[in-house]
Design a protein around this motif. Structure first.
Motif, PDB file in Angstrom:
ATOM      1  N   ARG A  83       1.329  -1.323   0.202  1.00  0.00           N
ATOM      2  CA  ARG A  83      -0.325  -0.171   0.183  1.00  0.00           C
ATOM      3  C   ARG A  83       1.070   1.306   0.383  1.00  0.00           C
ATOM      4  NH1 ARG A  83      -3.782   0.293  -2.018  1.00  0.00           N
ATOM      5  NH2 ARG A  83      -4.853   1.394  -0.172  1.00  0.00           N
ATOM      6  N   PRO A  84       0.049   2.565  -0.185  1.00  0.00           N
ATOM      7  CA  PRO A  84       0.876   3.730  -0.401  1.00  0.00           C
ATOM      8  C   PRO A  84       2.082   3.852   0.396  1.00  0.00           C
ATOM      9  CG  PRO A  84       0.045   4.235  -2.069  1.00  0.00           C
ATOM     10  CD  PRO A  84      -0.905   2.341  -1.244  1.00  0.00           C
ATOM     11  N   VAL A  85       2.808   3.874   1.081  1.00  0.00           N
ATOM     12  CA  VAL A  85       4.109   4.852   2.196  1.00  0.00           C
ATOM     13  C   VAL A  85       2.856   5.745   2.622  1.00  0.00           C
ATOM     14  CG1 VAL A  85       5.541   5.223   3.360  1.00  0.00           C
ATOM     15  CG2 VAL A  85       5.491   3.354   1.719  1.00  0.00           C
ATOM     16  N   PHE A  86       2.706   6.577   1.767  1.00  0.00           N
ATOM     17  CA  PHE A  86       2.467   8.522   2.131  1.00  0.00           C
ATOM     18  C   PHE A  86       0.854   9.007   1.595  1.00  0.00           C
ATOM     19  CE2 PHE A  86       7.454   8.934   1.390  1.00  0.00           C
ATOM     20  CZ  PHE A  86       7.053   9.267   2.813  1.00  0.00           C
ATOM     21  N   ALA A  87       0.718   8.992   2.302  1.00  0.00           N
ATOM     22  CA  ALA A  87      -1.295   9.440   1.987  1.00  0.00           C
ATOM     23  C   ALA A  87      -0.818  11.118   1.174  1.00  0.00           C
ATOM     24  CB  ALA A  87      -1.998   9.910   2.850  1.00  0.00           C
ATOM     25  N   ALA A  88      -2.038  11.860   0.446  1.00  0.00           N
ATOM     26  CA  ALA A  88      -1.706  13.018  -0.053  1.00  0.00           C
ATOM     27  C   ALA A  88      -1.467  13.938   0.842  1.00  0.00           C
ATOM     28  CB  ALA A  88      -3.182  12.762  -1.661  1.00  0.00           C
ATOM     29  N   LYS A  89      -2.406  14.176   1.501  1.00  0.00           N
ATOM     30  CA  LYS A  89      -1.890  14.572   3.191  1.00  0.00           C
ATOM     31  C   LYS A  89      -1.013  15.362   3.526  1.00  0.00           C
ATOM     32  CE  LYS A  89      -3.615  11.717   6.626  1.00  0.00           C
ATOM     33  NZ  LYS A  89      -4.008  11.628   7.526  1.00  0.00           N
ATOM     34  N   ASP A  90       0.184  14.566   3.455  1.00  0.00           N
ATOM     35  CA  ASP A  90       1.409  14.012   3.645  1.00  0.00           C
ATOM     36  C   ASP A  90       2.391  14.978   2.675  1.00  0.00           C
ATOM     37  OD1 ASP A  90       1.023  12.405   5.931  1.00  0.00           O
ATOM     38  OD2 ASP A  90       1.693  10.506   4.562  1.00  0.00           O
ATOM     39  N   ILE A  91       2.689  15.485   1.650  1.00  0.00           N
ATOM     40  CA  ILE A  91       2.711  15.591   0.730  1.00  0.00           C
ATOM     41  C   ILE A  91       3.602  17.386   0.698  1.00  0.00           C
ATOM     42  CG2 ILE A  91       2.751  17.293  -2.024  1.00  0.00           C
ATOM     43  CD1 ILE A  91       1.548  14.113  -2.261  1.00  0.00           C
ATOM     44  N   LYS A  92       2.085  17.919   0.943  1.00  0.00           N
ATOM     45  CA  LYS A  92       2.421  19.493   1.533  1.00  0.00           C
ATOM     46  C   LYS A  92       3.491  19.436   2.729  1.00  0.00           C
ATOM     47  CE  LYS A  92      -0.200  23.891   3.558  1.00  0.00           C
ATOM     48  NZ  LYS A  92      -1.738  24.318   3.664  1.00  0.00           N
ATOM     49  N   ASP A  93       2.736  18.611   3.915  1.00  0.00           N
ATOM     50  CA  ASP A  93       4.328  19.314   5.277  1.00  0.00           C
ATOM     51  C   ASP A  93       5.605  18.514   5.104  1.00  0.00           C
ATOM     52  OD1 ASP A  93       2.245  19.805   6.117  1.00  0.00           O
ATOM     53  OD2 ASP A  93       1.450  18.469   7.703  1.00  0.00           O
ATOM     54  N   PHE A  94       5.732  17.559   4.184  1.00  0.00           N
ATOM     55  CA  PHE A  94       7.040  17.087   3.400  1.00  0.00           C
ATOM     56  C   PHE A  94       7.578  18.301   2.826  1.00  0.00           C
ATOM     57  CE2 PHE A  94       9.838  15.288   0.754  1.00  0.00           C
ATOM     58  CZ  PHE A  94      10.372  14.812   0.946  1.00  0.00           C
ATOM     59  N   TYR A  95       6.453  19.027   1.655  1.00  0.00           N
ATOM     60  CA  TYR A  95       7.124  20.074   1.083  1.00  0.00           C
ATOM     61  C   TYR A  95       7.878  21.025   2.104  1.00  0.00           C
ATOM     62  CZ  TYR A  95       7.308  18.414  -4.197  1.00  0.00           C
ATOM     63  OH  TYR A  95       7.560  18.083  -4.654  1.00  0.00           O
ATOM     64  N   LEU A  96       7.335  21.594   3.376  1.00  0.00           N
ATOM     65  CA  LEU A  96       7.113  22.356   3.969  1.00  0.00           C
ATOM     66  C   LEU A  96       8.195  22.302   5.341  1.00  0.00           C
ATOM     67  CD1 LEU A  96       3.694  24.234   4.323  1.00  0.00           C
ATOM     68  CD2 LEU A  96       5.356  25.461   2.788  1.00  0.00           C
ATOM     69  N   ASP A  97       8.142  21.307   5.224  1.00  0.00           N
ATOM     70  CA  ASP A  97       9.475  20.667   5.951  1.00  0.00           C
ATOM     71  C   ASP A  97      10.646  21.170   5.222  1.00  0.00           C
ATOM     72  OD1 ASP A  97       7.422  20.580   8.549  1.00  0.00           O
ATOM     73  OD2 ASP A  97       6.889  19.024   7.957  1.00  0.00           O
ATOM     74  N   HIS A  98      11.105  20.270   4.140  1.00  0.00           N
ATOM     75  CA  HIS A  98      12.012  19.528   3.791  1.00  0.00           C
ATOM     76  C   HIS A  98      12.267  20.772   2.034  1.00  0.00           C
ATOM     77  CE1 HIS A  98      12.869  16.297   6.386  1.00  0.00           C
ATOM     78  NE2 HIS A  98      11.495  16.029   5.639  1.00  0.00           N
ATOM     79  N   CYS A  99      11.942  21.441   1.999  1.00  0.00           N
ATOM     80  CA  CYS A  99      11.957  22.499   1.429  1.00  0.00           C
ATOM     81  C   CYS A  99      13.223  23.275   1.290  1.00  0.00           C
ATOM     82  CB  CYS A  99      10.908  23.279   0.498  1.00  0.00           C
ATOM     83  SG  CYS A  99      11.146  24.838   1.715  1.00  0.00           S
ATOM     84  N   PRO A 100      13.179  23.740   2.285  1.00  0.00           N
ATOM     85  CA  PRO A 100      15.066  24.142   2.373  1.00  0.00           C
ATOM     86  C   PRO A 100      16.020  23.620   1.907  1.00  0.00           C
ATOM     87  CG  PRO A 100      13.579  25.659   4.801  1.00  0.00           C
ATOM     88  CD  PRO A 100      13.780  23.815   4.069  1.00  0.00           C
ATOM     89  N   LYS A 101      16.178  22.588   2.388  1.00  0.00           N
ATOM     90  CA  LYS A 101      17.756  21.173   1.647  1.00  0.00           C
ATOM     91  C   LYS A 101      16.712  20.948   0.132  1.00  0.00           C
ATOM     92  CE  LYS A 101      15.598  18.923   5.888  1.00  0.00           C
ATOM     93  NZ  LYS A 101      15.468  18.323   6.034  1.00  0.00           N
ATOM     94  N   ILE A 102      16.187  21.050  -0.016  1.00  0.00           N
ATOM     95  CA  ILE A 102      15.476  20.276  -1.539  1.00  0.00           C
ATOM     96  C   ILE A 102      16.119  21.458  -2.229  1.00  0.00           C
ATOM     97  CG2 ILE A 102      14.248  19.259  -3.547  1.00  0.00           C
ATOM     98  CD1 ILE A 102      12.384  17.518  -0.663  1.00  0.00           C
ATOM     99  N   PHE A 103      15.417  22.580  -2.642  1.00  0.00           N
ATOM    100  CA  PHE A 103      15.326  23.940  -3.019  1.00  0.00           C
ATOM    101  C   PHE A 103      15.857  24.539  -2.846  1.00  0.00           C
ATOM    102  CE2 PHE A 103      11.657  21.040  -3.654  1.00  0.00           C
ATOM    103  CZ  PHE A 103      11.801  20.765  -4.914  1.00  0.00           C
ATOM    104  N   PRO A 104      17.519  25.095  -2.504  1.00  0.00           N
ATOM    105  CA  PRO A 104      17.944  26.104  -2.171  1.00  0.00           C
ATOM    106  C   PRO A 104      17.955  27.207  -2.785  1.00  0.00           C
ATOM    107  CG  PRO A 104      20.066  24.574  -2.634  1.00  0.00           C
ATOM    108  CD  PRO A 104      18.471  23.218  -2.686  1.00  0.00           C
ATOM    109  N   GLN A 105      18.019  27.894  -2.331  1.00  0.00           N
ATOM    110  CA  GLN A 105      17.636  29.326  -2.503  1.00  0.00           C
ATOM    111  C   GLN A 105      18.882  30.043  -3.545  1.00  0.00           C
ATOM    112  OE1 GLN A 105      16.382  32.587  -0.632  1.00  0.00           O
ATOM    113  NE2 GLN A 105      13.856  31.288   0.174  1.00  0.00           N
ATOM    114  N   VAL A 106      19.309  30.146  -4.503  1.00  0.00           N
ATOM    115  CA  VAL A 106      19.969  31.249  -5.523  1.00  0.00           C
ATOM    116  C   VAL A 106      20.233  31.994  -4.875  1.00  0.00           C
ATOM    117  CG1 VAL A 106      20.799  31.542  -7.028  1.00  0.00           C
ATOM    118  CG2 VAL A 106      19.361  29.319  -6.984  1.00  0.00           C
ATOM    119  N   LYS A 107      21.512  32.406  -4.535  1.00  0.00           N
ATOM    120  CA  LYS A 107      21.708  33.922  -4.197  1.00  0.00           C
ATOM    121  C   LYS A 107      23.047  34.950  -4.385  1.00  0.00           C
ATOM    122  CE  LYS A 107      21.706  33.029   0.419  1.00  0.00           C
ATOM    123  NZ  LYS A 107      21.964  33.117   2.501  1.00  0.00           N
TER     124      LYS A 107
END
Length: 107
Positions: A83-107
């Motif tokens: 069965r899927p490990v994640f539910a769709a409700k988990d996606i937003k929090d995953f992005y908000l929690d991990h976005c600084p590491k996944i998508f570092p801002q270009v300076k």
């Protein structure tokens, strides 16, 4: 005479006669957008089919480009019960929690 069979055969559709495809676009941190939409869709499907319903249950093929591929993996990666490990409700929090590491801002 029949030609050779392709090693990549599409399985029979889950529902009806049509093969259903979910394609998720790329766009970096904007993966929050399809995550939010898919969360709403999944919650509506759960009202109809129970809380264990997942987006992956309703599509024969799910694919994505770039960040859409990340969302695809989250929706389809199986657990020990297939069965899927994640539910769709988990996606937003995953992005908000991990976005600084996944998508570092270009300076």
């Amino acid at each position: 005479m029949e030609g050779p069979k392709s090693p990549l055969q599409v399985q029979a559709p889950k529902y009806g006669e049509l093969i259903t495809v979910l394609s998720i676009d790329g766009g970096g941190i904007r993966g929050v957008i399809p995550g939010t939409i898919l969360n709403f869709l999944e919650s509506e499907l759960q009202k109809l089919d129970g809380e264990d319903a997942r987006i992956a249950d309703y599509f024969d093929v799910i694919a994505g480009t770039s960040t859409g591929g990340l969302v695809t993996a989250m929706l389809t990666a199986p657990n020990e019960n297939n069965r899927p490990v994640f539910a769709a409700k988990d996606i937003k929090d995953f992005y908000l929690d991990h976005c600084p590491k996944i998508f570092p801002q270009v300076k």
